[in-house]
Write a protein that holds these residues in place. Structure first.
Motif, short mmCIF file in Angstrom:
data_model
loop_
_atom_site.label_atom_id
_atom_site.label_comp_id
_atom_site.label_asym_id
_atom_site.label_seq_id
_atom_site.Cartn_x
_atom_site.Cartn_y
_atom_site.Cartn_z
N TYR A 143 0.93 -1.39 0.03
CA TYR A 143 -0.07 -0.14 -0.05
C TYR A 143 0.83 1.43 -0.12
O TYR A 143 2.15 1.20 0.36
CB TYR A 143 -0.84 -0.09 1.20
N HIS A 144 0.29 2.09 -0.32
CA HIS A 144 0.96 3.74 -0.29
C HIS A 144 0.02 4.67 0.13
O HIS A 144 -1.09 4.88 0.16
CB HIS A 144 1.35 4.04 -1.83
N ILE A 145 0.57 5.49 1.06
CA ILE A 145 0.01 6.69 1.78
C ILE A 145 1.24 7.85 1.63
O ILE A 145 2.44 7.59 2.20
CB ILE A 145 -0.47 6.56 3.20
N HIS A 178 -4.93 11.89 6.33
CA HIS A 178 -4.84 11.79 4.56
C HIS A 178 -6.15 11.67 4.23
O HIS A 178 -7.01 10.88 4.78
CB HIS A 178 -3.77 10.57 4.56
N PHE A 190 -5.60 6.68 0.50
CA PHE A 190 -4.51 5.54 0.10
C PHE A 190 -4.78 4.45 -0.95
O PHE A 190 -5.85 4.31 -1.14
CB PHE A 190 -4.01 5.08 1.68
N THR A 219 -7.71 2.62 -5.16
CA THR A 219 -7.63 3.82 -4.29
C THR A 219 -8.83 3.95 -3.30
O THR A 219 -10.05 4.01 -3.98
CB THR A 219 -7.68 5.19 -5.22
N ILE A 269 -8.42 8.18 7.59
CA ILE A 269 -6.83 7.63 7.31
C ILE A 269 -5.86 8.62 7.77
O ILE A 269 -6.08 9.76 7.75
CB ILE A 269 -6.71 7.50 5.71
N ASN A 284 0.84 4.07 10.25
CA ASN A 284 -0.12 4.15 9.44
C ASN A 284 -1.48 3.60 9.91
O ASN A 284 -1.31 2.23 10.17
CB ASN A 284 -0.05 3.94 7.96
#
Length: 499
Positions: free
Chosen positions: A216-218, A286, A289, A304, A334, A356
């Protein structure tokens, strides 16, 4: 709703499962049940064409699903289509009428008056004829996404596009088309060189795409921060944020100590919680993510997740994995926190480490509702009641998310405020906070991007699919007879009233 593409009809079909579910009070229960059965019989047969690509190939399920799909198609034509009178579209009727009128005027005859032509589902086409051959063909040549005739079918359009500029002379047409192709190839080569040169002169962008090797990406942004204490004061009175801080500390402490997540948050004492510290008491929000995953047919995909638009996720089940492999939740917030930890009260805190976290609202699956491929109904969900906030809300490690999921409200049932009072945990619509939830929701298993965890479920249900068709026929025939008898009684009562 004009000039819809195939994908638009697919979207309408998926949404119709929630808007027109089978029920005893529907317009015509047997027809509604047949439509629902047809809708949920196609996916196992059609989508499995791309899934049969692993060593653990569920071919028995594929064979039975294909047979069940073909039976449902014939049943749909024989009963559902026969119940409705369908005709051509008004514009089609108008075009056909103009053609007839032009032909009659040319021949000096009177303009005929035509009625809309009757349209029925035609099964005598190669498309339907070839359905039964898919399992054997895939065994010999591989999955249908491994080969495609699209490139060859589209390439002839290129020559047709060049033909009007060729002079259309028999002797020089081929040479002219070849010259056009050479010119186009040269122009493309020049454009590629120009683009490559312009990229070399541009400054290097500091924005790096997330690596597909990461689950995953944040974003690493620290811009949108909140003081945790002040933020919780703003949420005072909201049952969704009851015991927010202790539960967050328990979640963080469990991850710091490397405890395996079994579906329930580990509970710690106040002394244990004192071994961690949220740096500067700050919470960093955020907006979204992204999660990477591999589909059942070994393709790489990315979802997404956005709490405002696409907020529903699925994680692996830890309790009823024998009956259903996933749990479902809706992401509310998030955020990330900078955590410092220590081994005991006498040791110093470590340097801050980013962690996270997802704050989610859990769905529970209605186990009393018959659902799944065997029952030909989508799984039905409902939010947990607010009387048990620890079950209704919780925290999830983003690394535990499988991917996003399409959850459709059950529009047949009304909205309710019993599950949760006014809360910031609900979505906003047109800038206003919603005050109620739908009573039930459906998991869109047709648009479900199946992962490898479904392998055992598919193979376990493969033994049930073949026996379902006969039972379904008996149920529908009985309901049709019951409905017809009720209609005859209504007609007889109407005749007696007229007498």
């Amino acid at each position: 709703m004009k000039r819809l593409a195939a994908r638009d009809f697919e979207d309408l079909l998926q949404e119709s499962s929630a808007r027109f579910p089978y029920s005893k009070v529907s317009y015509h229960p047997p027809i509604t049940k047949l439509s629902s059965t047809y809708y949920l019989t196609l996916p196992p047969g059609m989508h499995m064409q791309n899934y049969i690509s692993t060593p653990r190939t569920p071919f028995p399920f594929f064979d039975k699903a294909t047979a069940s799909m073909c039976q449902s198609i014939h049943k749909f034509q024989r009963k559902t289509c026969a119940f409705y009178h369908t005709t051509e579209l008004p514009q089609e009727h108008a075009v056909r009428g103009r053609h007839k009128a032009a032909l009659a005027a040319k021949q000096g005859q009177a303009i005929p008056v035509s009625q809309p032509k009757c349209k029925t589902l035609n099964l005598t086409t190669y498309k339907y004829h070839a359905l039964g051959d898919y399992p054997s063909t895939i065994r010999q040549y591989g999955t249908t996404d491994s080969y495609s005739t699209q490139l060859g079918e589209l390439e002839h359009r290129r020559s047709k596009r060049r033909f009007p500029r060729s002079g259309k002379k028999k002797g020089g047409m081929v040479q002219s088309i070849a010259n056009q192709e050479a010119i186009e190839r040269f122009i493309k080569k020049v454009n590629n060189a120009h683009e490559k040169l312009s990229l070399q002169n541009e400054p290097v962008s500091h924005h790096l795409c997330n690596s597909p090797s990461e689950h995953y990406h944040i974003t690493k942004s620290f811009h949108k921060s909140e003081d945790l204490t002040a933020w919780l004061v703003e949420q005072r009175g909201d049952s969704a944020f009851e015991n927010f801080l202790p539960q967050l500390q328990d979640h963080i402490l469990g991850r710091v100590r490397g405890l395996a997540y079994d579906g329930d948050e580990h509970e710690f004492s106040d002394e244990d919680r004192s071994s961690i510290n949220i740096n500067d008491n700050k919470l960093y929000h955020h907006s979204m993510f992204r999660v990477n995953y591999t589909t059942y047919d070994l393709w790489r995909e990315q979802d997404t997740i956005n709490p405002s638009t696409h907020a529903d996720i699925m994680v692996l089940s830890h309790k009823d994995e024998q009956t259903h492999p996933y749990w479902y939740a809706r992401v509310v917030h998030i955020f990330h926190v900078m955590v410092r930890s220590r081994e005991n009260v006498y040791s110093p805190f470590s340097s801050p480490t980013r962690m996270n976290v997802l704050f989610v609202r859990w769905f529970r699956r209605d186990v009393n509702y018959p659902s799944g491929w065997t029952e030909k109904h989508p799984h039905r969900l409902q939010f947990f009641d607010q009387e048990n906030p620890s079950d209704a809300f919780g925290f999830v490690d983003p690394d535990s998310v499988v991917h996003g999921v399409h959850i459709i409200p059950a529009f047949t049932y009304a909205c309710t405020e019993e599950l949760l009072g006014p809360s910031q945990a609900r979505r906003q619509k047109d800038g206003e906070q919603l005050d109620a939830d739908w009573k039930y929701y459906y998991v869109n298993i047709v648009g479900h991007k199946v992962t490898r965890d479904w392998d055992d479920i598919l193979q376990s249900e493969s033994n049930k699919v073949g026996d379902f068709g006969d039972r379904e026929d008996e149920d529908v025939d009985a309901m049709m007879q019951e409905t017809n008898s009720e209609g005859d009684e209504d007609d007889s009562e109407g005749e007696r009233e007229e007498e």
